[in-house]
Design an enzyme around this catalytic site. Structure first.
Site, PDB file in Angstrom:
ATOM      1  N   ASP A 407       2.956  36.645 -22.259  1.00  0.00           N
ATOM      2  CA  ASP A 407       3.338  35.605 -21.291  1.00  0.00           C
ATOM      3  C   ASP A 407       2.870  34.257 -21.838  1.00  0.00           C
ATOM      4  O   ASP A 407       2.106  34.196 -22.819  1.00  0.00           O
ATOM      5  CB  ASP A 407       2.647  35.928 -19.953  1.00  0.00           C
ATOM      6  CG  ASP A 407       3.055  34.992 -18.823  1.00  0.00           C
ATOM      7  OD1 ASP A 407       4.133  34.368 -18.901  1.00  0.00           O
ATOM      8  OD2 ASP A 407       2.282  34.891 -17.853  1.00  0.00           O
ATOM      9  N   GLU A 410       5.428  29.927 -24.600  1.00  0.00           N
ATOM     10  CA  GLU A 410       6.390  28.847 -24.942  1.00  0.00           C
ATOM     11  C   GLU A 410       5.831  27.929 -26.015  1.00  0.00           C
ATOM     12  O   GLU A 410       6.645  27.389 -26.770  1.00  0.00           O
ATOM     13  CB  GLU A 410       6.748  28.069 -23.678  1.00  0.00           C
ATOM     14  CG  GLU A 410       7.550  28.859 -22.656  1.00  0.00           C
ATOM     15  CD  GLU A 410       6.735  29.936 -21.955  1.00  0.00           C
ATOM     16  OE1 GLU A 410       5.509  29.743 -21.834  1.00  0.00           O
ATOM     17  OE2 GLU A 410       7.297  30.973 -21.579  1.00  0.00           O
ATOM     18  N   ASP A 484       9.717  33.358 -13.912  1.00  0.00           N
ATOM     19  CA  ASP A 484       9.352  33.219 -12.500  1.00  0.00           C
ATOM     20  C   ASP A 484      10.511  32.884 -11.577  1.00  0.00           C
ATOM     21  O   ASP A 484      10.643  31.767 -11.090  1.00  0.00           O
ATOM     22  CB  ASP A 484       8.261  32.154 -12.366  1.00  0.00           C
ATOM     23  CG  ASP A 484       7.003  32.559 -13.121  1.00  0.00           C
ATOM     24  OD1 ASP A 484       6.851  33.759 -13.425  1.00  0.00           O
ATOM     25  OD2 ASP A 484       6.173  31.682 -13.396  1.00  0.00           O
TER      26      ASP A 484
HETATM   27  O1  MIG Z   1       2.214  31.183 -13.991  1.00  0.00           O
HETATM   28  O2  MIG Z   1      -0.052  35.830 -15.423  1.00  0.00           O
HETATM   29  O3  MIG Z   1       5.763  34.432 -15.547  1.00  0.00           O
HETATM   30  O4  MIG Z   1       4.980  36.901 -14.519  1.00  0.00           O
HETATM   31  O5  MIG Z   1       2.497  37.040 -13.251  1.00  0.00           O
HETATM   32  C1  MIG Z   1       1.211  32.096 -14.141  1.00  0.00           C
HETATM   33  C2  MIG Z   1       0.358  35.317 -14.208  1.00  0.00           C
HETATM   34  C3  MIG Z   1       1.273  32.888 -15.419  1.00  0.00           C
HETATM   35  C4  MIG Z   1       3.534  33.643 -15.359  1.00  0.00           C
HETATM   36  C5  MIG Z   1       4.428  34.828 -15.499  1.00  0.00           C
HETATM   37  C6  MIG Z   1       4.169  35.774 -14.367  1.00  0.00           C
HETATM   38  C7  MIG Z   1       2.719  36.193 -14.353  1.00  0.00           C
HETATM   39  C8  MIG Z   1       1.827  34.945 -14.226  1.00  0.00           C
HETATM   40  N1  MIG Z   1       2.118  34.041 -15.324  1.00  0.00           N
END
Ligand code: MIG
Length: 787
Positions: A407, A410, A484
């Site tokens: 995650d 980017e 998200d």
């Molecule tokens: O914005 O790790 O898209 O799936 O639960 C917070 C916490 C960071 C973004 C991900 C989301 C995940 C969340 N992360």
């Protein structure tokens, strides 16, 4: 604040745009053929045309200079030695392979690309390539009235992107994902144009922020980038399937995932303790709802330090993982790229000592805020860093973990720009480049490091990586989830075109958070979304911190029962899905397909965003509005059967179909087959028997290729797989099956029940020439085949 009110559109605010300037690359001065390349020198710049394959050509251009070499890690294809023809005339140059013709005018330099029959694919008309008003490299192409545009990776909105202006810049967008929200997390600068039933592809392999403008002009579209040189590939098609084969020849294909990765997955931000995880797993088992994986979001770590577990919340992760695996449930922990700045934390210490983190050219390491507070970021553009990061995954594999969720790659940073300082200078294996140039590659390279690292540690088991960010080629390493989204019906609707366009962009293995991530879901929405999820390539329910609970039983028994049925259905359809994954692995074809992919000459299919095909013979038409129990469904040519009622439908027309909350409308084409397995609680339970459903059509020929292997290891690469082809012919009073097998894998199942749908008349059945016994029980007509 003011920008969000009507103040933003007061008359004095409107900007008068200067007519955009365009610096043309100029007239041709000289040209020369060299092997599969043609080198064109213009007044101010240089262009290289290179045939990669008979059906793929690459064009690189430097409008203001001599150097023309561009490459990105997206492309893995080696160009094939091909013989091209070259002819120069007074005003023009022609060069061609067997499948592509390039007609080049000299003054001004303009390139037109045609197929071997002389149909124009891309042409520059009056415009060409050069620099735009803000010094961006830009290339114009003529747009015909009948052009439709698809692909572009992960984008909001409807299927066809004509009339849009799309940007490629990997961005963490928590909210909202509106039709105007662009860009999102992935950058896939590739698109397919469908023109009069024929498709071609353009891949603008450019890592700088890039823009595709299909909006500003009536007769031209353009693609441009904020820096660098022009570099794009044109693929001749002519079918959408051919374009995907060509594009994935360039950028690589998805490895066959482990079977557990395509079962049902349950996630939440976060299941916070070992006890909570075990209770969750037990609830699934008690309720007999199939499940293959549970995700651990950021709370599992010690102070958000990646490669750690919080020992208070998870006293014995190894035991937990082992116990769950016995029950057929895998654990997938999240791993973000940010490494907490903490001198006593080994990952930080080691990375600093080895010079592994992103830094400024002047020396200091870049520090940004993420979950763990002040953090540093591995510089994945450097080979040794990728290897180091990969090796660190031994921490997880030693605990029995086989899948990782990447995650925030980017990379997302908590600041105004949402990402790393653009002036950070990446190592790039000794060819330093700014973050401004390489930003879009960060997610791809992190996924590569994770995938390769896991693969090394897993002793022959297939790894599973899920990623949020990526660039072209991401399919080689990871599945993609669309970030998200929210628990809105509109977002359920958006899921379809978004995943179809990802599939058309080479990323077959993708899915959205089922039920919606942010906001609060409800029973009806989650039920309808689970029905869709059961047929998306990736199937995970995930929800945010403090939202209402979103497990399948969260909204009462009425909904739970239906969701359970659809999760079971996912498992029954798994052999079919697996076969589609294998097809994608071989050819790059998407799994979840828009209708035009199979029916490119039927204009009625071009803009269908609310139905999709699962393979080449199944149409899914979900209900995606509250309170609805009816919808229209378009069925293309041929005859179709309702999967549930066995009712017949004629194609090439719309139908009004009824679908109460417990029904997902599914249609199967007559004269085709689908493969089912048994209902089961996890992919670790093997099928004893498979079911090949044949939808009878008189005087037809249908074929199906069944593929199976151990679903876990790479031994299929050494021929340890099982492949069986079925050809079914129907003639008056006769159904003949011809079958052949291949490969050395011995499947667990030993029989296939051949189920014949829709034939009332009496017939004889033959298998490779010998008569088979037909079993008739009530409405069911079957026969058994053994291997
Ligand atoms: O914005 O790790 O898209 O799936 O639960 C917070 C916490 C960071 C973004 C991900 C989301 C995940 C969340 N992360």
């Amino acid at each position: 604040m003011l920008e969000d009110s009507s103040f933003a559109i007061q008359p004095s605010q409107s900007k008068i745009f200067a007519k955009s300037t365009f610096f043309d690359i100029g007239n041709l001065v000289s040209s020369q053929k060299s092997g599969p390349e043609v080198i064109l020198q213009t007044e101010t710049g240089k262009v290289i045309i290179k045939f990669i394959r008979e059906d793929i050509v690459q064009i690189t251009a430097n409008p203001l200079g001599d150097s023309c070499f561009v490459s990105s890690p997206a492309v893995v294809a080696e160009s094939q030695p091909i013989d091209i023809k070259y002819r120069e005339e007074t005003d023009s140059i022609y060069c061609h392979s067997l499948k592509l013709i390039l007609a080049i005018t000299k003054c001004p330099l303009r390139i037109t690309i045609l197929d071997a029959k002389g149909n124009v694919i891309v042409s520059e008309g009056q415009r060409g390539m050069g620099y735009g008003s803000s010094k961006e490299v830009i290339c114009f192409k003529e747009m015909s009235e009948t052009d439709y545009f698809y692909g572009f990776g992960e984008k909001t909105g409807y299927l066809n992107k004509r009339g849009e202006k799309l940007t490629m810049w990997n961005t963490d967008v928590y909210a909202p994902h509106n039709p105007e929200t662009d860009p999102l997390y992935q950058s896939i600068p590739f698109f397919i144009t469908l023109r009069d039933g024929k498709a071609h592809g353009v891949f603008f392999d450019h890592t700088f922020r890039s823009t595709f403008d299909l909006q500003s002009e009536e007769k031209y579209y353009s693609f441009s980038a904020d820096g660098g040189l022009l570099n794009y590939y044109v693929m001749v098609g002519p079918s959408p399937r051919d374009v995907l084969e060509q594009y994935t020849f360039l950028t690589g294909r998805m490895p066959i995932p482990p079977k557990w990765a395509i079962g049902y997955h349950q996630s939440r931000y976060s299941y916070e303790t070992e006890e909570e995880v075990l209770t969750l797993a037990k609830t699934f088992i008690k309720k007999e709802i199939p499940l293959d994986a549970i995700y651990l979001d950021i709370h599992y770590m010690d102070g958000y330090r990646v490669f750690t577990f919080d020992k208070n919340k998870f006293p014995n992760p190894e035991k937990m993982v082992t116990e769950l695996k016995k029950l057929g449930i895998r654990i997938v922990p999240i791993v973000d790229p940010g490494v907490k700045q903490d001198v006593e934390y080994p990952i930080y210490k080691e990375g600093i000592q080895q010079d592994y983190f992103c830094k400024y050219i002047e020396g200091p390491v870049y520090i940004g805020d993420v979950w763990a507070g002040r953090s540093v970021f591995p510089d994945f553009t450097k080979k040794s860093v990728k290897e180091w990061w990969g090796t660190k995954h031994k921490y997880y594999t030693d605990l029995g973990i086989e899948g990782i969720w990447n995650d925030m790659n980017e990379p997302a940073v908590f600041n105004e720009s949402k990402t790393m300082d653009l002036s950070v200078m990446h190592h790039n294996n000794g060819n330093p480049k700014s973050h401004r140039e390489l930003h879009n590659l960060y997610g791809l390279l992190m996924s590569e490091a994770t995938y390769e690292g896991l693969k090394k540690e897993l002793n022959g088991l297939r790894p599973f990586v899920l990623t949020r960010a990526g660039y072209s080629g991401i399919q080689r390493y990871a599945a993609v989830w669309t970030g998200d989204n929210r628990s809105f019906w509109e977002h359920l609707q958006m899921t379809l075109p978004m995943i179809m366009n990802l599939g058309l962009s080479g990323v077959a293995f993708s899915g959205a958070d089922v039920g919606g991530f942010a906001h609060n879901s409800n029973g009806e929405l989650l039920t309808r979304w689970t029905q869709v999820g059961a047929f998306t390539p990736y199937f995970r329910n995930h929800s945010v911190l403090e939202s209402v609970r979103q497990e399948p039983w969260s909204f009462g028994e009425k909904y739970e029962e239906i969701m359970k049925r659809y999760i079971e259905l996912r498992y029954e359809w798994l052999p079919q899905l697996y076969t589609l994954f294998v097809e994608s692995n071989r050819t790059g074809a998407p799994i979840m397909r828009p209708l035009f992919f199979e029916y490119p000459s039927d204009e009625q299919t071009y803009q269908i965003s609310d139905q999709f095909m699962f393979g080449d013979n199944v149409i899914i038409a979900p209900i995606m509005e509250p309170g609805k129990t009816h919808r229209t469904v378009f069925l293309p040519e041929g005859r179709w059967v309702d999967y549930w009622t066995e009712e017949d439908y004629d194609g090439k027309q719309y139908h009004l179909v009824k679908a109460e909350l417990n029904t997902l409308p599914i249609f199967v084409k007559k004269g085709s087959m689908i493969l089912h397995g048994q209902k089961k609680l996890s992919t670790n339970i093997k099928d004893e028997k498979l079911f090949l459903h044949f939808y009878y059509e008189p005087n037809s020929t249908s074929s199906f290729t069944l593929y199976d292997d151990d679903g876990m290891t790479f031994s299929y690469l050494d021929g340890v797989y099982f492949k069986q082809t079925f050809e079914v012919k129907t003639t008056l009073g006769k159904i003949e099956i011809y079958t052949k097998t291949e490969g050395s894998y011995q499947p667990e199942w030993s029989e296939i029940e051949f189920v014949i749908h829709g034939s009332q008349k009496d017939f004889d059945l033959y298998l490779n020439g010998s008569q088979l016994d037909i079993i008739k029980e009530q409405d069911r007509v079957t026969a058994l085949m053994y291997h």
